[in-house]
Design a protein around this motif. Structure first.
Motif, PDB file in Angstrom:
ATOM      1  N   PHE A   4       5.779  16.895 -13.572  1.00 52.62           N
ATOM      2  CA  PHE A   4       6.010  18.526 -14.145  1.00 52.62           C
ATOM      3  C   PHE A   4       6.178  18.233 -15.781  1.00 52.62           C
ATOM      4  O   PHE A   4       7.259  17.972 -16.323  1.00 52.62           O
ATOM      5  CB  PHE A   4       7.274  18.883 -13.645  1.00 52.62           C
ATOM      6  CG  PHE A   4       7.281  19.462 -12.168  1.00 52.62           C
ATOM      7  CD1 PHE A   4       6.101  20.103 -11.614  1.00 52.62           C
ATOM      8  CD2 PHE A   4       8.078  18.884 -11.264  1.00 52.62           C
ATOM      9  CE1 PHE A   4       6.134  20.147 -10.214  1.00 52.62           C
ATOM     10  CE2 PHE A   4       8.227  19.103 -10.025  1.00 52.62           C
ATOM     11  CZ  PHE A   4       7.186  19.872  -9.471  1.00 52.62           C
ATOM     12  N   SER A   5       5.150  17.772 -16.334  1.00 49.66           N
ATOM     13  CA  SER A   5       4.971  17.508 -17.598  1.00 49.66           C
ATOM     14  C   SER A   5       5.585  18.180 -18.642  1.00 49.66           C
ATOM     15  O   SER A   5       6.200  17.761 -19.411  1.00 49.66           O
ATOM     16  CB  SER A   5       3.381  17.536 -18.252  1.00 49.66           C
ATOM     17  OG  SER A   5       2.627  16.776 -17.352  1.00 49.66           O
ATOM     18  N   SER A   6       5.730  19.770 -18.528  1.00 49.83           N
ATOM     19  CA  SER A   6       6.454  20.532 -19.366  1.00 49.83           C
ATOM     20  C   SER A   6       8.060  20.722 -19.206  1.00 49.83           C
ATOM     21  O   SER A   6       8.650  21.078 -20.068  1.00 49.83           O
ATOM     22  CB  SER A   6       5.852  22.098 -19.290  1.00 49.83           C
ATOM     23  OG  SER A   6       6.156  22.539 -18.142  1.00 49.83           O
TER      24      SER A   6
ATOM     25  N   TRP B  22       8.747  18.474 -26.077  1.00 46.17           N
ATOM     26  CA  TRP B  22       7.589  18.968 -26.958  1.00 46.17           C
ATOM     27  C   TRP B  22       6.636  19.860 -26.593  1.00 46.17           C
ATOM     28  O   TRP B  22       6.005  20.755 -27.222  1.00 46.17           O
ATOM     29  CB  TRP B  22       7.359  17.865 -27.718  1.00 46.17           C
ATOM     30  CG  TRP B  22       6.188  16.905 -27.251  1.00 46.17           C
ATOM     31  CD1 TRP B  22       6.535  15.938 -26.300  1.00 46.17           C
ATOM     32  CD2 TRP B  22       4.720  17.027 -27.015  1.00 46.17           C
ATOM     33  NE1 TRP B  22       5.312  15.314 -25.683  1.00 46.17           N
ATOM     34  CE2 TRP B  22       4.272  16.115 -26.126  1.00 46.17           C
ATOM     35  CE3 TRP B  22       3.907  18.019 -27.558  1.00 46.17           C
ATOM     36  CZ2 TRP B  22       2.890  16.083 -25.901  1.00 46.17           C
ATOM     37  CZ3 TRP B  22       2.627  18.000 -27.249  1.00 46.17           C
ATOM     38  CH2 TRP B  22       2.242  16.904 -26.360  1.00 46.17           C
ATOM     39  N   LEU B  23       6.120  19.465 -25.234  1.00 47.76           N
ATOM     40  CA  LEU B  23       5.133  20.139 -24.761  1.00 47.76           C
ATOM     41  C   LEU B  23       5.492  21.612 -24.148  1.00 47.76           C
ATOM     42  O   LEU B  23       4.620  22.378 -24.315  1.00 47.76           O
ATOM     43  CB  LEU B  23       4.528  19.470 -23.405  1.00 47.76           C
ATOM     44  CG  LEU B  23       3.500  19.868 -22.754  1.00 47.76           C
ATOM     45  CD1 LEU B  23       2.193  20.216 -23.708  1.00 47.76           C
ATOM     46  CD2 LEU B  23       2.876  18.687 -21.523  1.00 47.76           C
TER      47      LEU B  23
ATOM     48  N   MET C   2       5.392  29.001 -18.933  1.00 47.25           N
ATOM     49  CA  MET C   2       4.365  28.209 -18.391  1.00 47.25           C
ATOM     50  C   MET C   2       4.956  26.934 -18.071  1.00 47.25           C
ATOM     51  O   MET C   2       5.745  26.350 -18.613  1.00 47.25           O
ATOM     52  CB  MET C   2       3.470  28.118 -19.297  1.00 47.25           C
ATOM     53  CG  MET C   2       2.600  29.307 -19.741  1.00 47.25           C
ATOM     54  SD  MET C   2       1.675  30.282 -18.500  1.00 47.25           S
ATOM     55  CE  MET C   2       0.310  29.202 -18.106  1.00 47.25           C
ATOM     56  N   THR C   3       4.497  26.368 -16.740  1.00 48.46           N
ATOM     57  CA  THR C   3       4.675  25.219 -16.253  1.00 48.46           C
ATOM     58  C   THR C   3       3.379  24.136 -16.037  1.00 48.46           C
ATOM     59  O   THR C   3       2.534  24.906 -15.588  1.00 48.46           O
ATOM     60  CB  THR C   3       5.417  25.215 -14.810  1.00 48.46           C
ATOM     61  OG1 THR C   3       6.655  26.018 -15.218  1.00 48.46           O
ATOM     62  CG2 THR C   3       5.710  23.909 -14.303  1.00 48.46           C
ATOM     63  N   LEU C   4       3.268  23.148 -16.794  1.00 48.01           N
ATOM     64  CA  LEU C   4       2.192  22.146 -16.657  1.00 48.01           C
ATOM     65  C   LEU C   4       2.381  21.240 -15.708  1.00 48.01           C
ATOM     66  O   LEU C   4       3.287  20.523 -15.713  1.00 48.01           O
ATOM     67  CB  LEU C   4       2.047  21.526 -18.144  1.00 48.01           C
ATOM     68  CG  LEU C   4       0.366  22.087 -18.512  1.00 48.01           C
ATOM     69  CD1 LEU C   4       0.652  21.809 -19.982  1.00 48.01           C
ATOM     70  CD2 LEU C   4      -0.353  20.976 -17.980  1.00 48.01           C
TER      71      LEU C   4
END
Length: 481
Positions: free
Chosen positions: A342-344, A349-350, A363-365
């Protein structure tokens, strides 16, 4: 006045560019020859949902000094970013579970924590406990990780803990990967201690006692880890050429001749020294005429292919917003994805970039990794099929509803070298063979470790070797034809 030596570096990834910087810093003229259209190798970044997202390696190990030292050299300290304090999980026995405390790359050191985690079955926990009673397992030379850990602790530990962690690094299989090359700390324990469980427990206790406040294990750069590459290239001091495939390497009267470019319109470059910073198959091809023994050793290094599927969802699409940094998936679970980040959530920072790009919508990346060594059929699917399968696993495991609002599929064919049994011996013999050829050195992910710090260290050593052999270069020999 003595002229500067000229060195050709074959490969424009982080290894080749680091070698170039080290060489020019010591007074050499350097030409970097990269076969593809861009620099960076397995480091790349591009937008997803209007935010910059790494398509290859997303972080650097912060507990090895080489990468952060290079970041400091390049004046990028104010670009450093660290992950949020979120834990990773493992999808095992049908649901997400916390990793058991006190393990070393999945090898457990705390029997009670292992039992509480539920990652392996109760009979599997009892099988691990046998390690406390059994005599030492002799280790004669290098062995497969799965063979040794399985003999001590049983197949469940290998399949549900060790292999998923190793798979995240090498996309490889525990029954083939080298114990000494991939888990050297465990390899030392295997030779020095009777019980692996007790040895791991003592190791984690020493680590926690001696370094109770170690910083984050990983770091990245704002804008993506791949943003290291343009800064490194700009400050390398080298002449850099892309779309410059080196087709032949030969000895010349005073050094080396490299044949580059198209087969029907070749050009020759002459240099005093050469650093091969390209993948093992390319180095093997170039070395075959000049160092056949080294080439034969490099031919034994296999590569795994994998893909990174990056998906962007409105956070409202999740049954419950993700809290951890992600999870690993053992192969025996028969899922399509092998790892999810879950990168975000992991990178603040993302998350800030996404908020700026999508005001009013959270948003979730999500970054999904697929593909293991020997499973090339997985990557023969279309991009649409890869997205559909990954999204399906996310729906089942995380309760995601609806399609992603943006997506990106990045394929890394032959992207990860396999450190199989005997790997260190192969590397040592290859380097011993080229040691007889003055001004030639090997570096990169195929040799000393696949992470960014290891590649930087490998490149620094290759530059040192070449410079040491070229301390008194002959008359000027570098020119182009």
């Amino acid at each position: 006045m003595q002229r500067k030596p000229h060195v050709a570096v074959v490969g424009g990834g982080v290894s080749g560019l680091t070698a170039a910087r080290r060489l020019t810093g010591a007074g050499a003229d350097v030409t970097v020859l990269e076969s593809s259209r861009r620099l960076g190798g397995k480091l790349d970044v591009s937008p997803v949902a209007r935010a910059p997202v790494d398509a290859g390696a997303e972080s650097m190990l912060a507990r090895r000094p080489e990468a952060l030292d290079l970041v400091h050299e390049l004046g990028l300290d104010d670009h450093l970013e660290y992950p949020a304090p979120a834990s990773a999980a493992i999808y095992s026995r049908g649901r997400l579970r916390a990793f058991p405390r006190g393990h070393v790359m999945g090898v457990p050191g705390n029997l009670a924590a292992l039992a509480r985690s539920g990652v392996i079955s109760f009979p599997g926990v009892l099988r691990v406990a046998r390690d406390l009673l059994w005599p030492r397992t002799p280790v004669d030379g290098d062995v497969a990780v799965g063979r040794f850990v399985g003999a001590r602790m049983g197949s469940e530990v290998v399949e549900r803990l060790v292999e998923p962690l190793l798979g995240g690094v090498y996309a490889g299989r525990a029954d083939q990967l080298s114990l000494d090359a991939t888990l050297p700390q465990v390899g030392r324990m295997a030779r020095e201690e009777r019980s692996l469980l007790r040895a791991v427990a003592a190791s984690t206790k020493r680590r926690d006692t001696q370094s109770p406040t170690t910083g984050p294990a990983f770091a990245t750069l704002r804008g993506g880890t791949a943003t290291l590459i343009p800064h490194l290239a700009d400050q390398s001091g080298a002449s850099i050429e892309t779309e410059a495939t080196v087709r032949e390497l030969a000895r010349s009267d005073h050094g080396w001749r490299l044949t580059a470019g198209c087969a029907n319109n070749p050009r020759h470059l002459f240099a005093d020294g050469v650093v091969l910073a390209c993948p093992a198959p390319a180095s093997e091809r170039l070395l075959r005429p000049v160092a056949p023994a080294a080439a034969a050793e490099l031919a034994g290094i296999d590569y795994a292919s994998m893909a990174v599927i990056t998906l962007a969802y409105p956070t409202s699409a999740f049954h419950r917003p993700p809290e951890g940094s992600g999870f690993l998936v053992p192969a025996r679970e028969r899922r399509f994805v092998k790892a999810v980040t879950f990168s975000s959530v992991k990178w603040p920072w993302l998350a800030a970039e996404l908020r700026a790009a999508h005001p009013g919508t959270e948003m979730t990346l999500v970054r999904c990794s697929v593909g293991r060594f020997g499973d090339e059929a997985t990557l023969q699917r279309s991009d649409a099929e890869l997205v559909e399968r990954a999204a399906g696993d996310l729906a089942d495991i995380c309760g995601v509803c609806g399609p992603p609002v943006d997506r990106r599929v990045t394929r890394w064919g032959g992207g990860l070298p396999q450190y199989t049994v005997g790997h260190q011996g192969r590397v040592d013999r290859a380097r011993a063979s080229v040691a007889d050829l003055p001004g030639l050195a090997l570096c990169g992910a195929a040799y000393d470790g696949v992470g960014i710090p290891a590649c930087i260290g490998s490149a620094t050593e290759a530059a040192r070797v070449v410079l040491g052999e070229l301390s008194a270069p002959p008359e000027a020999t570098f020119h182009r034809e």
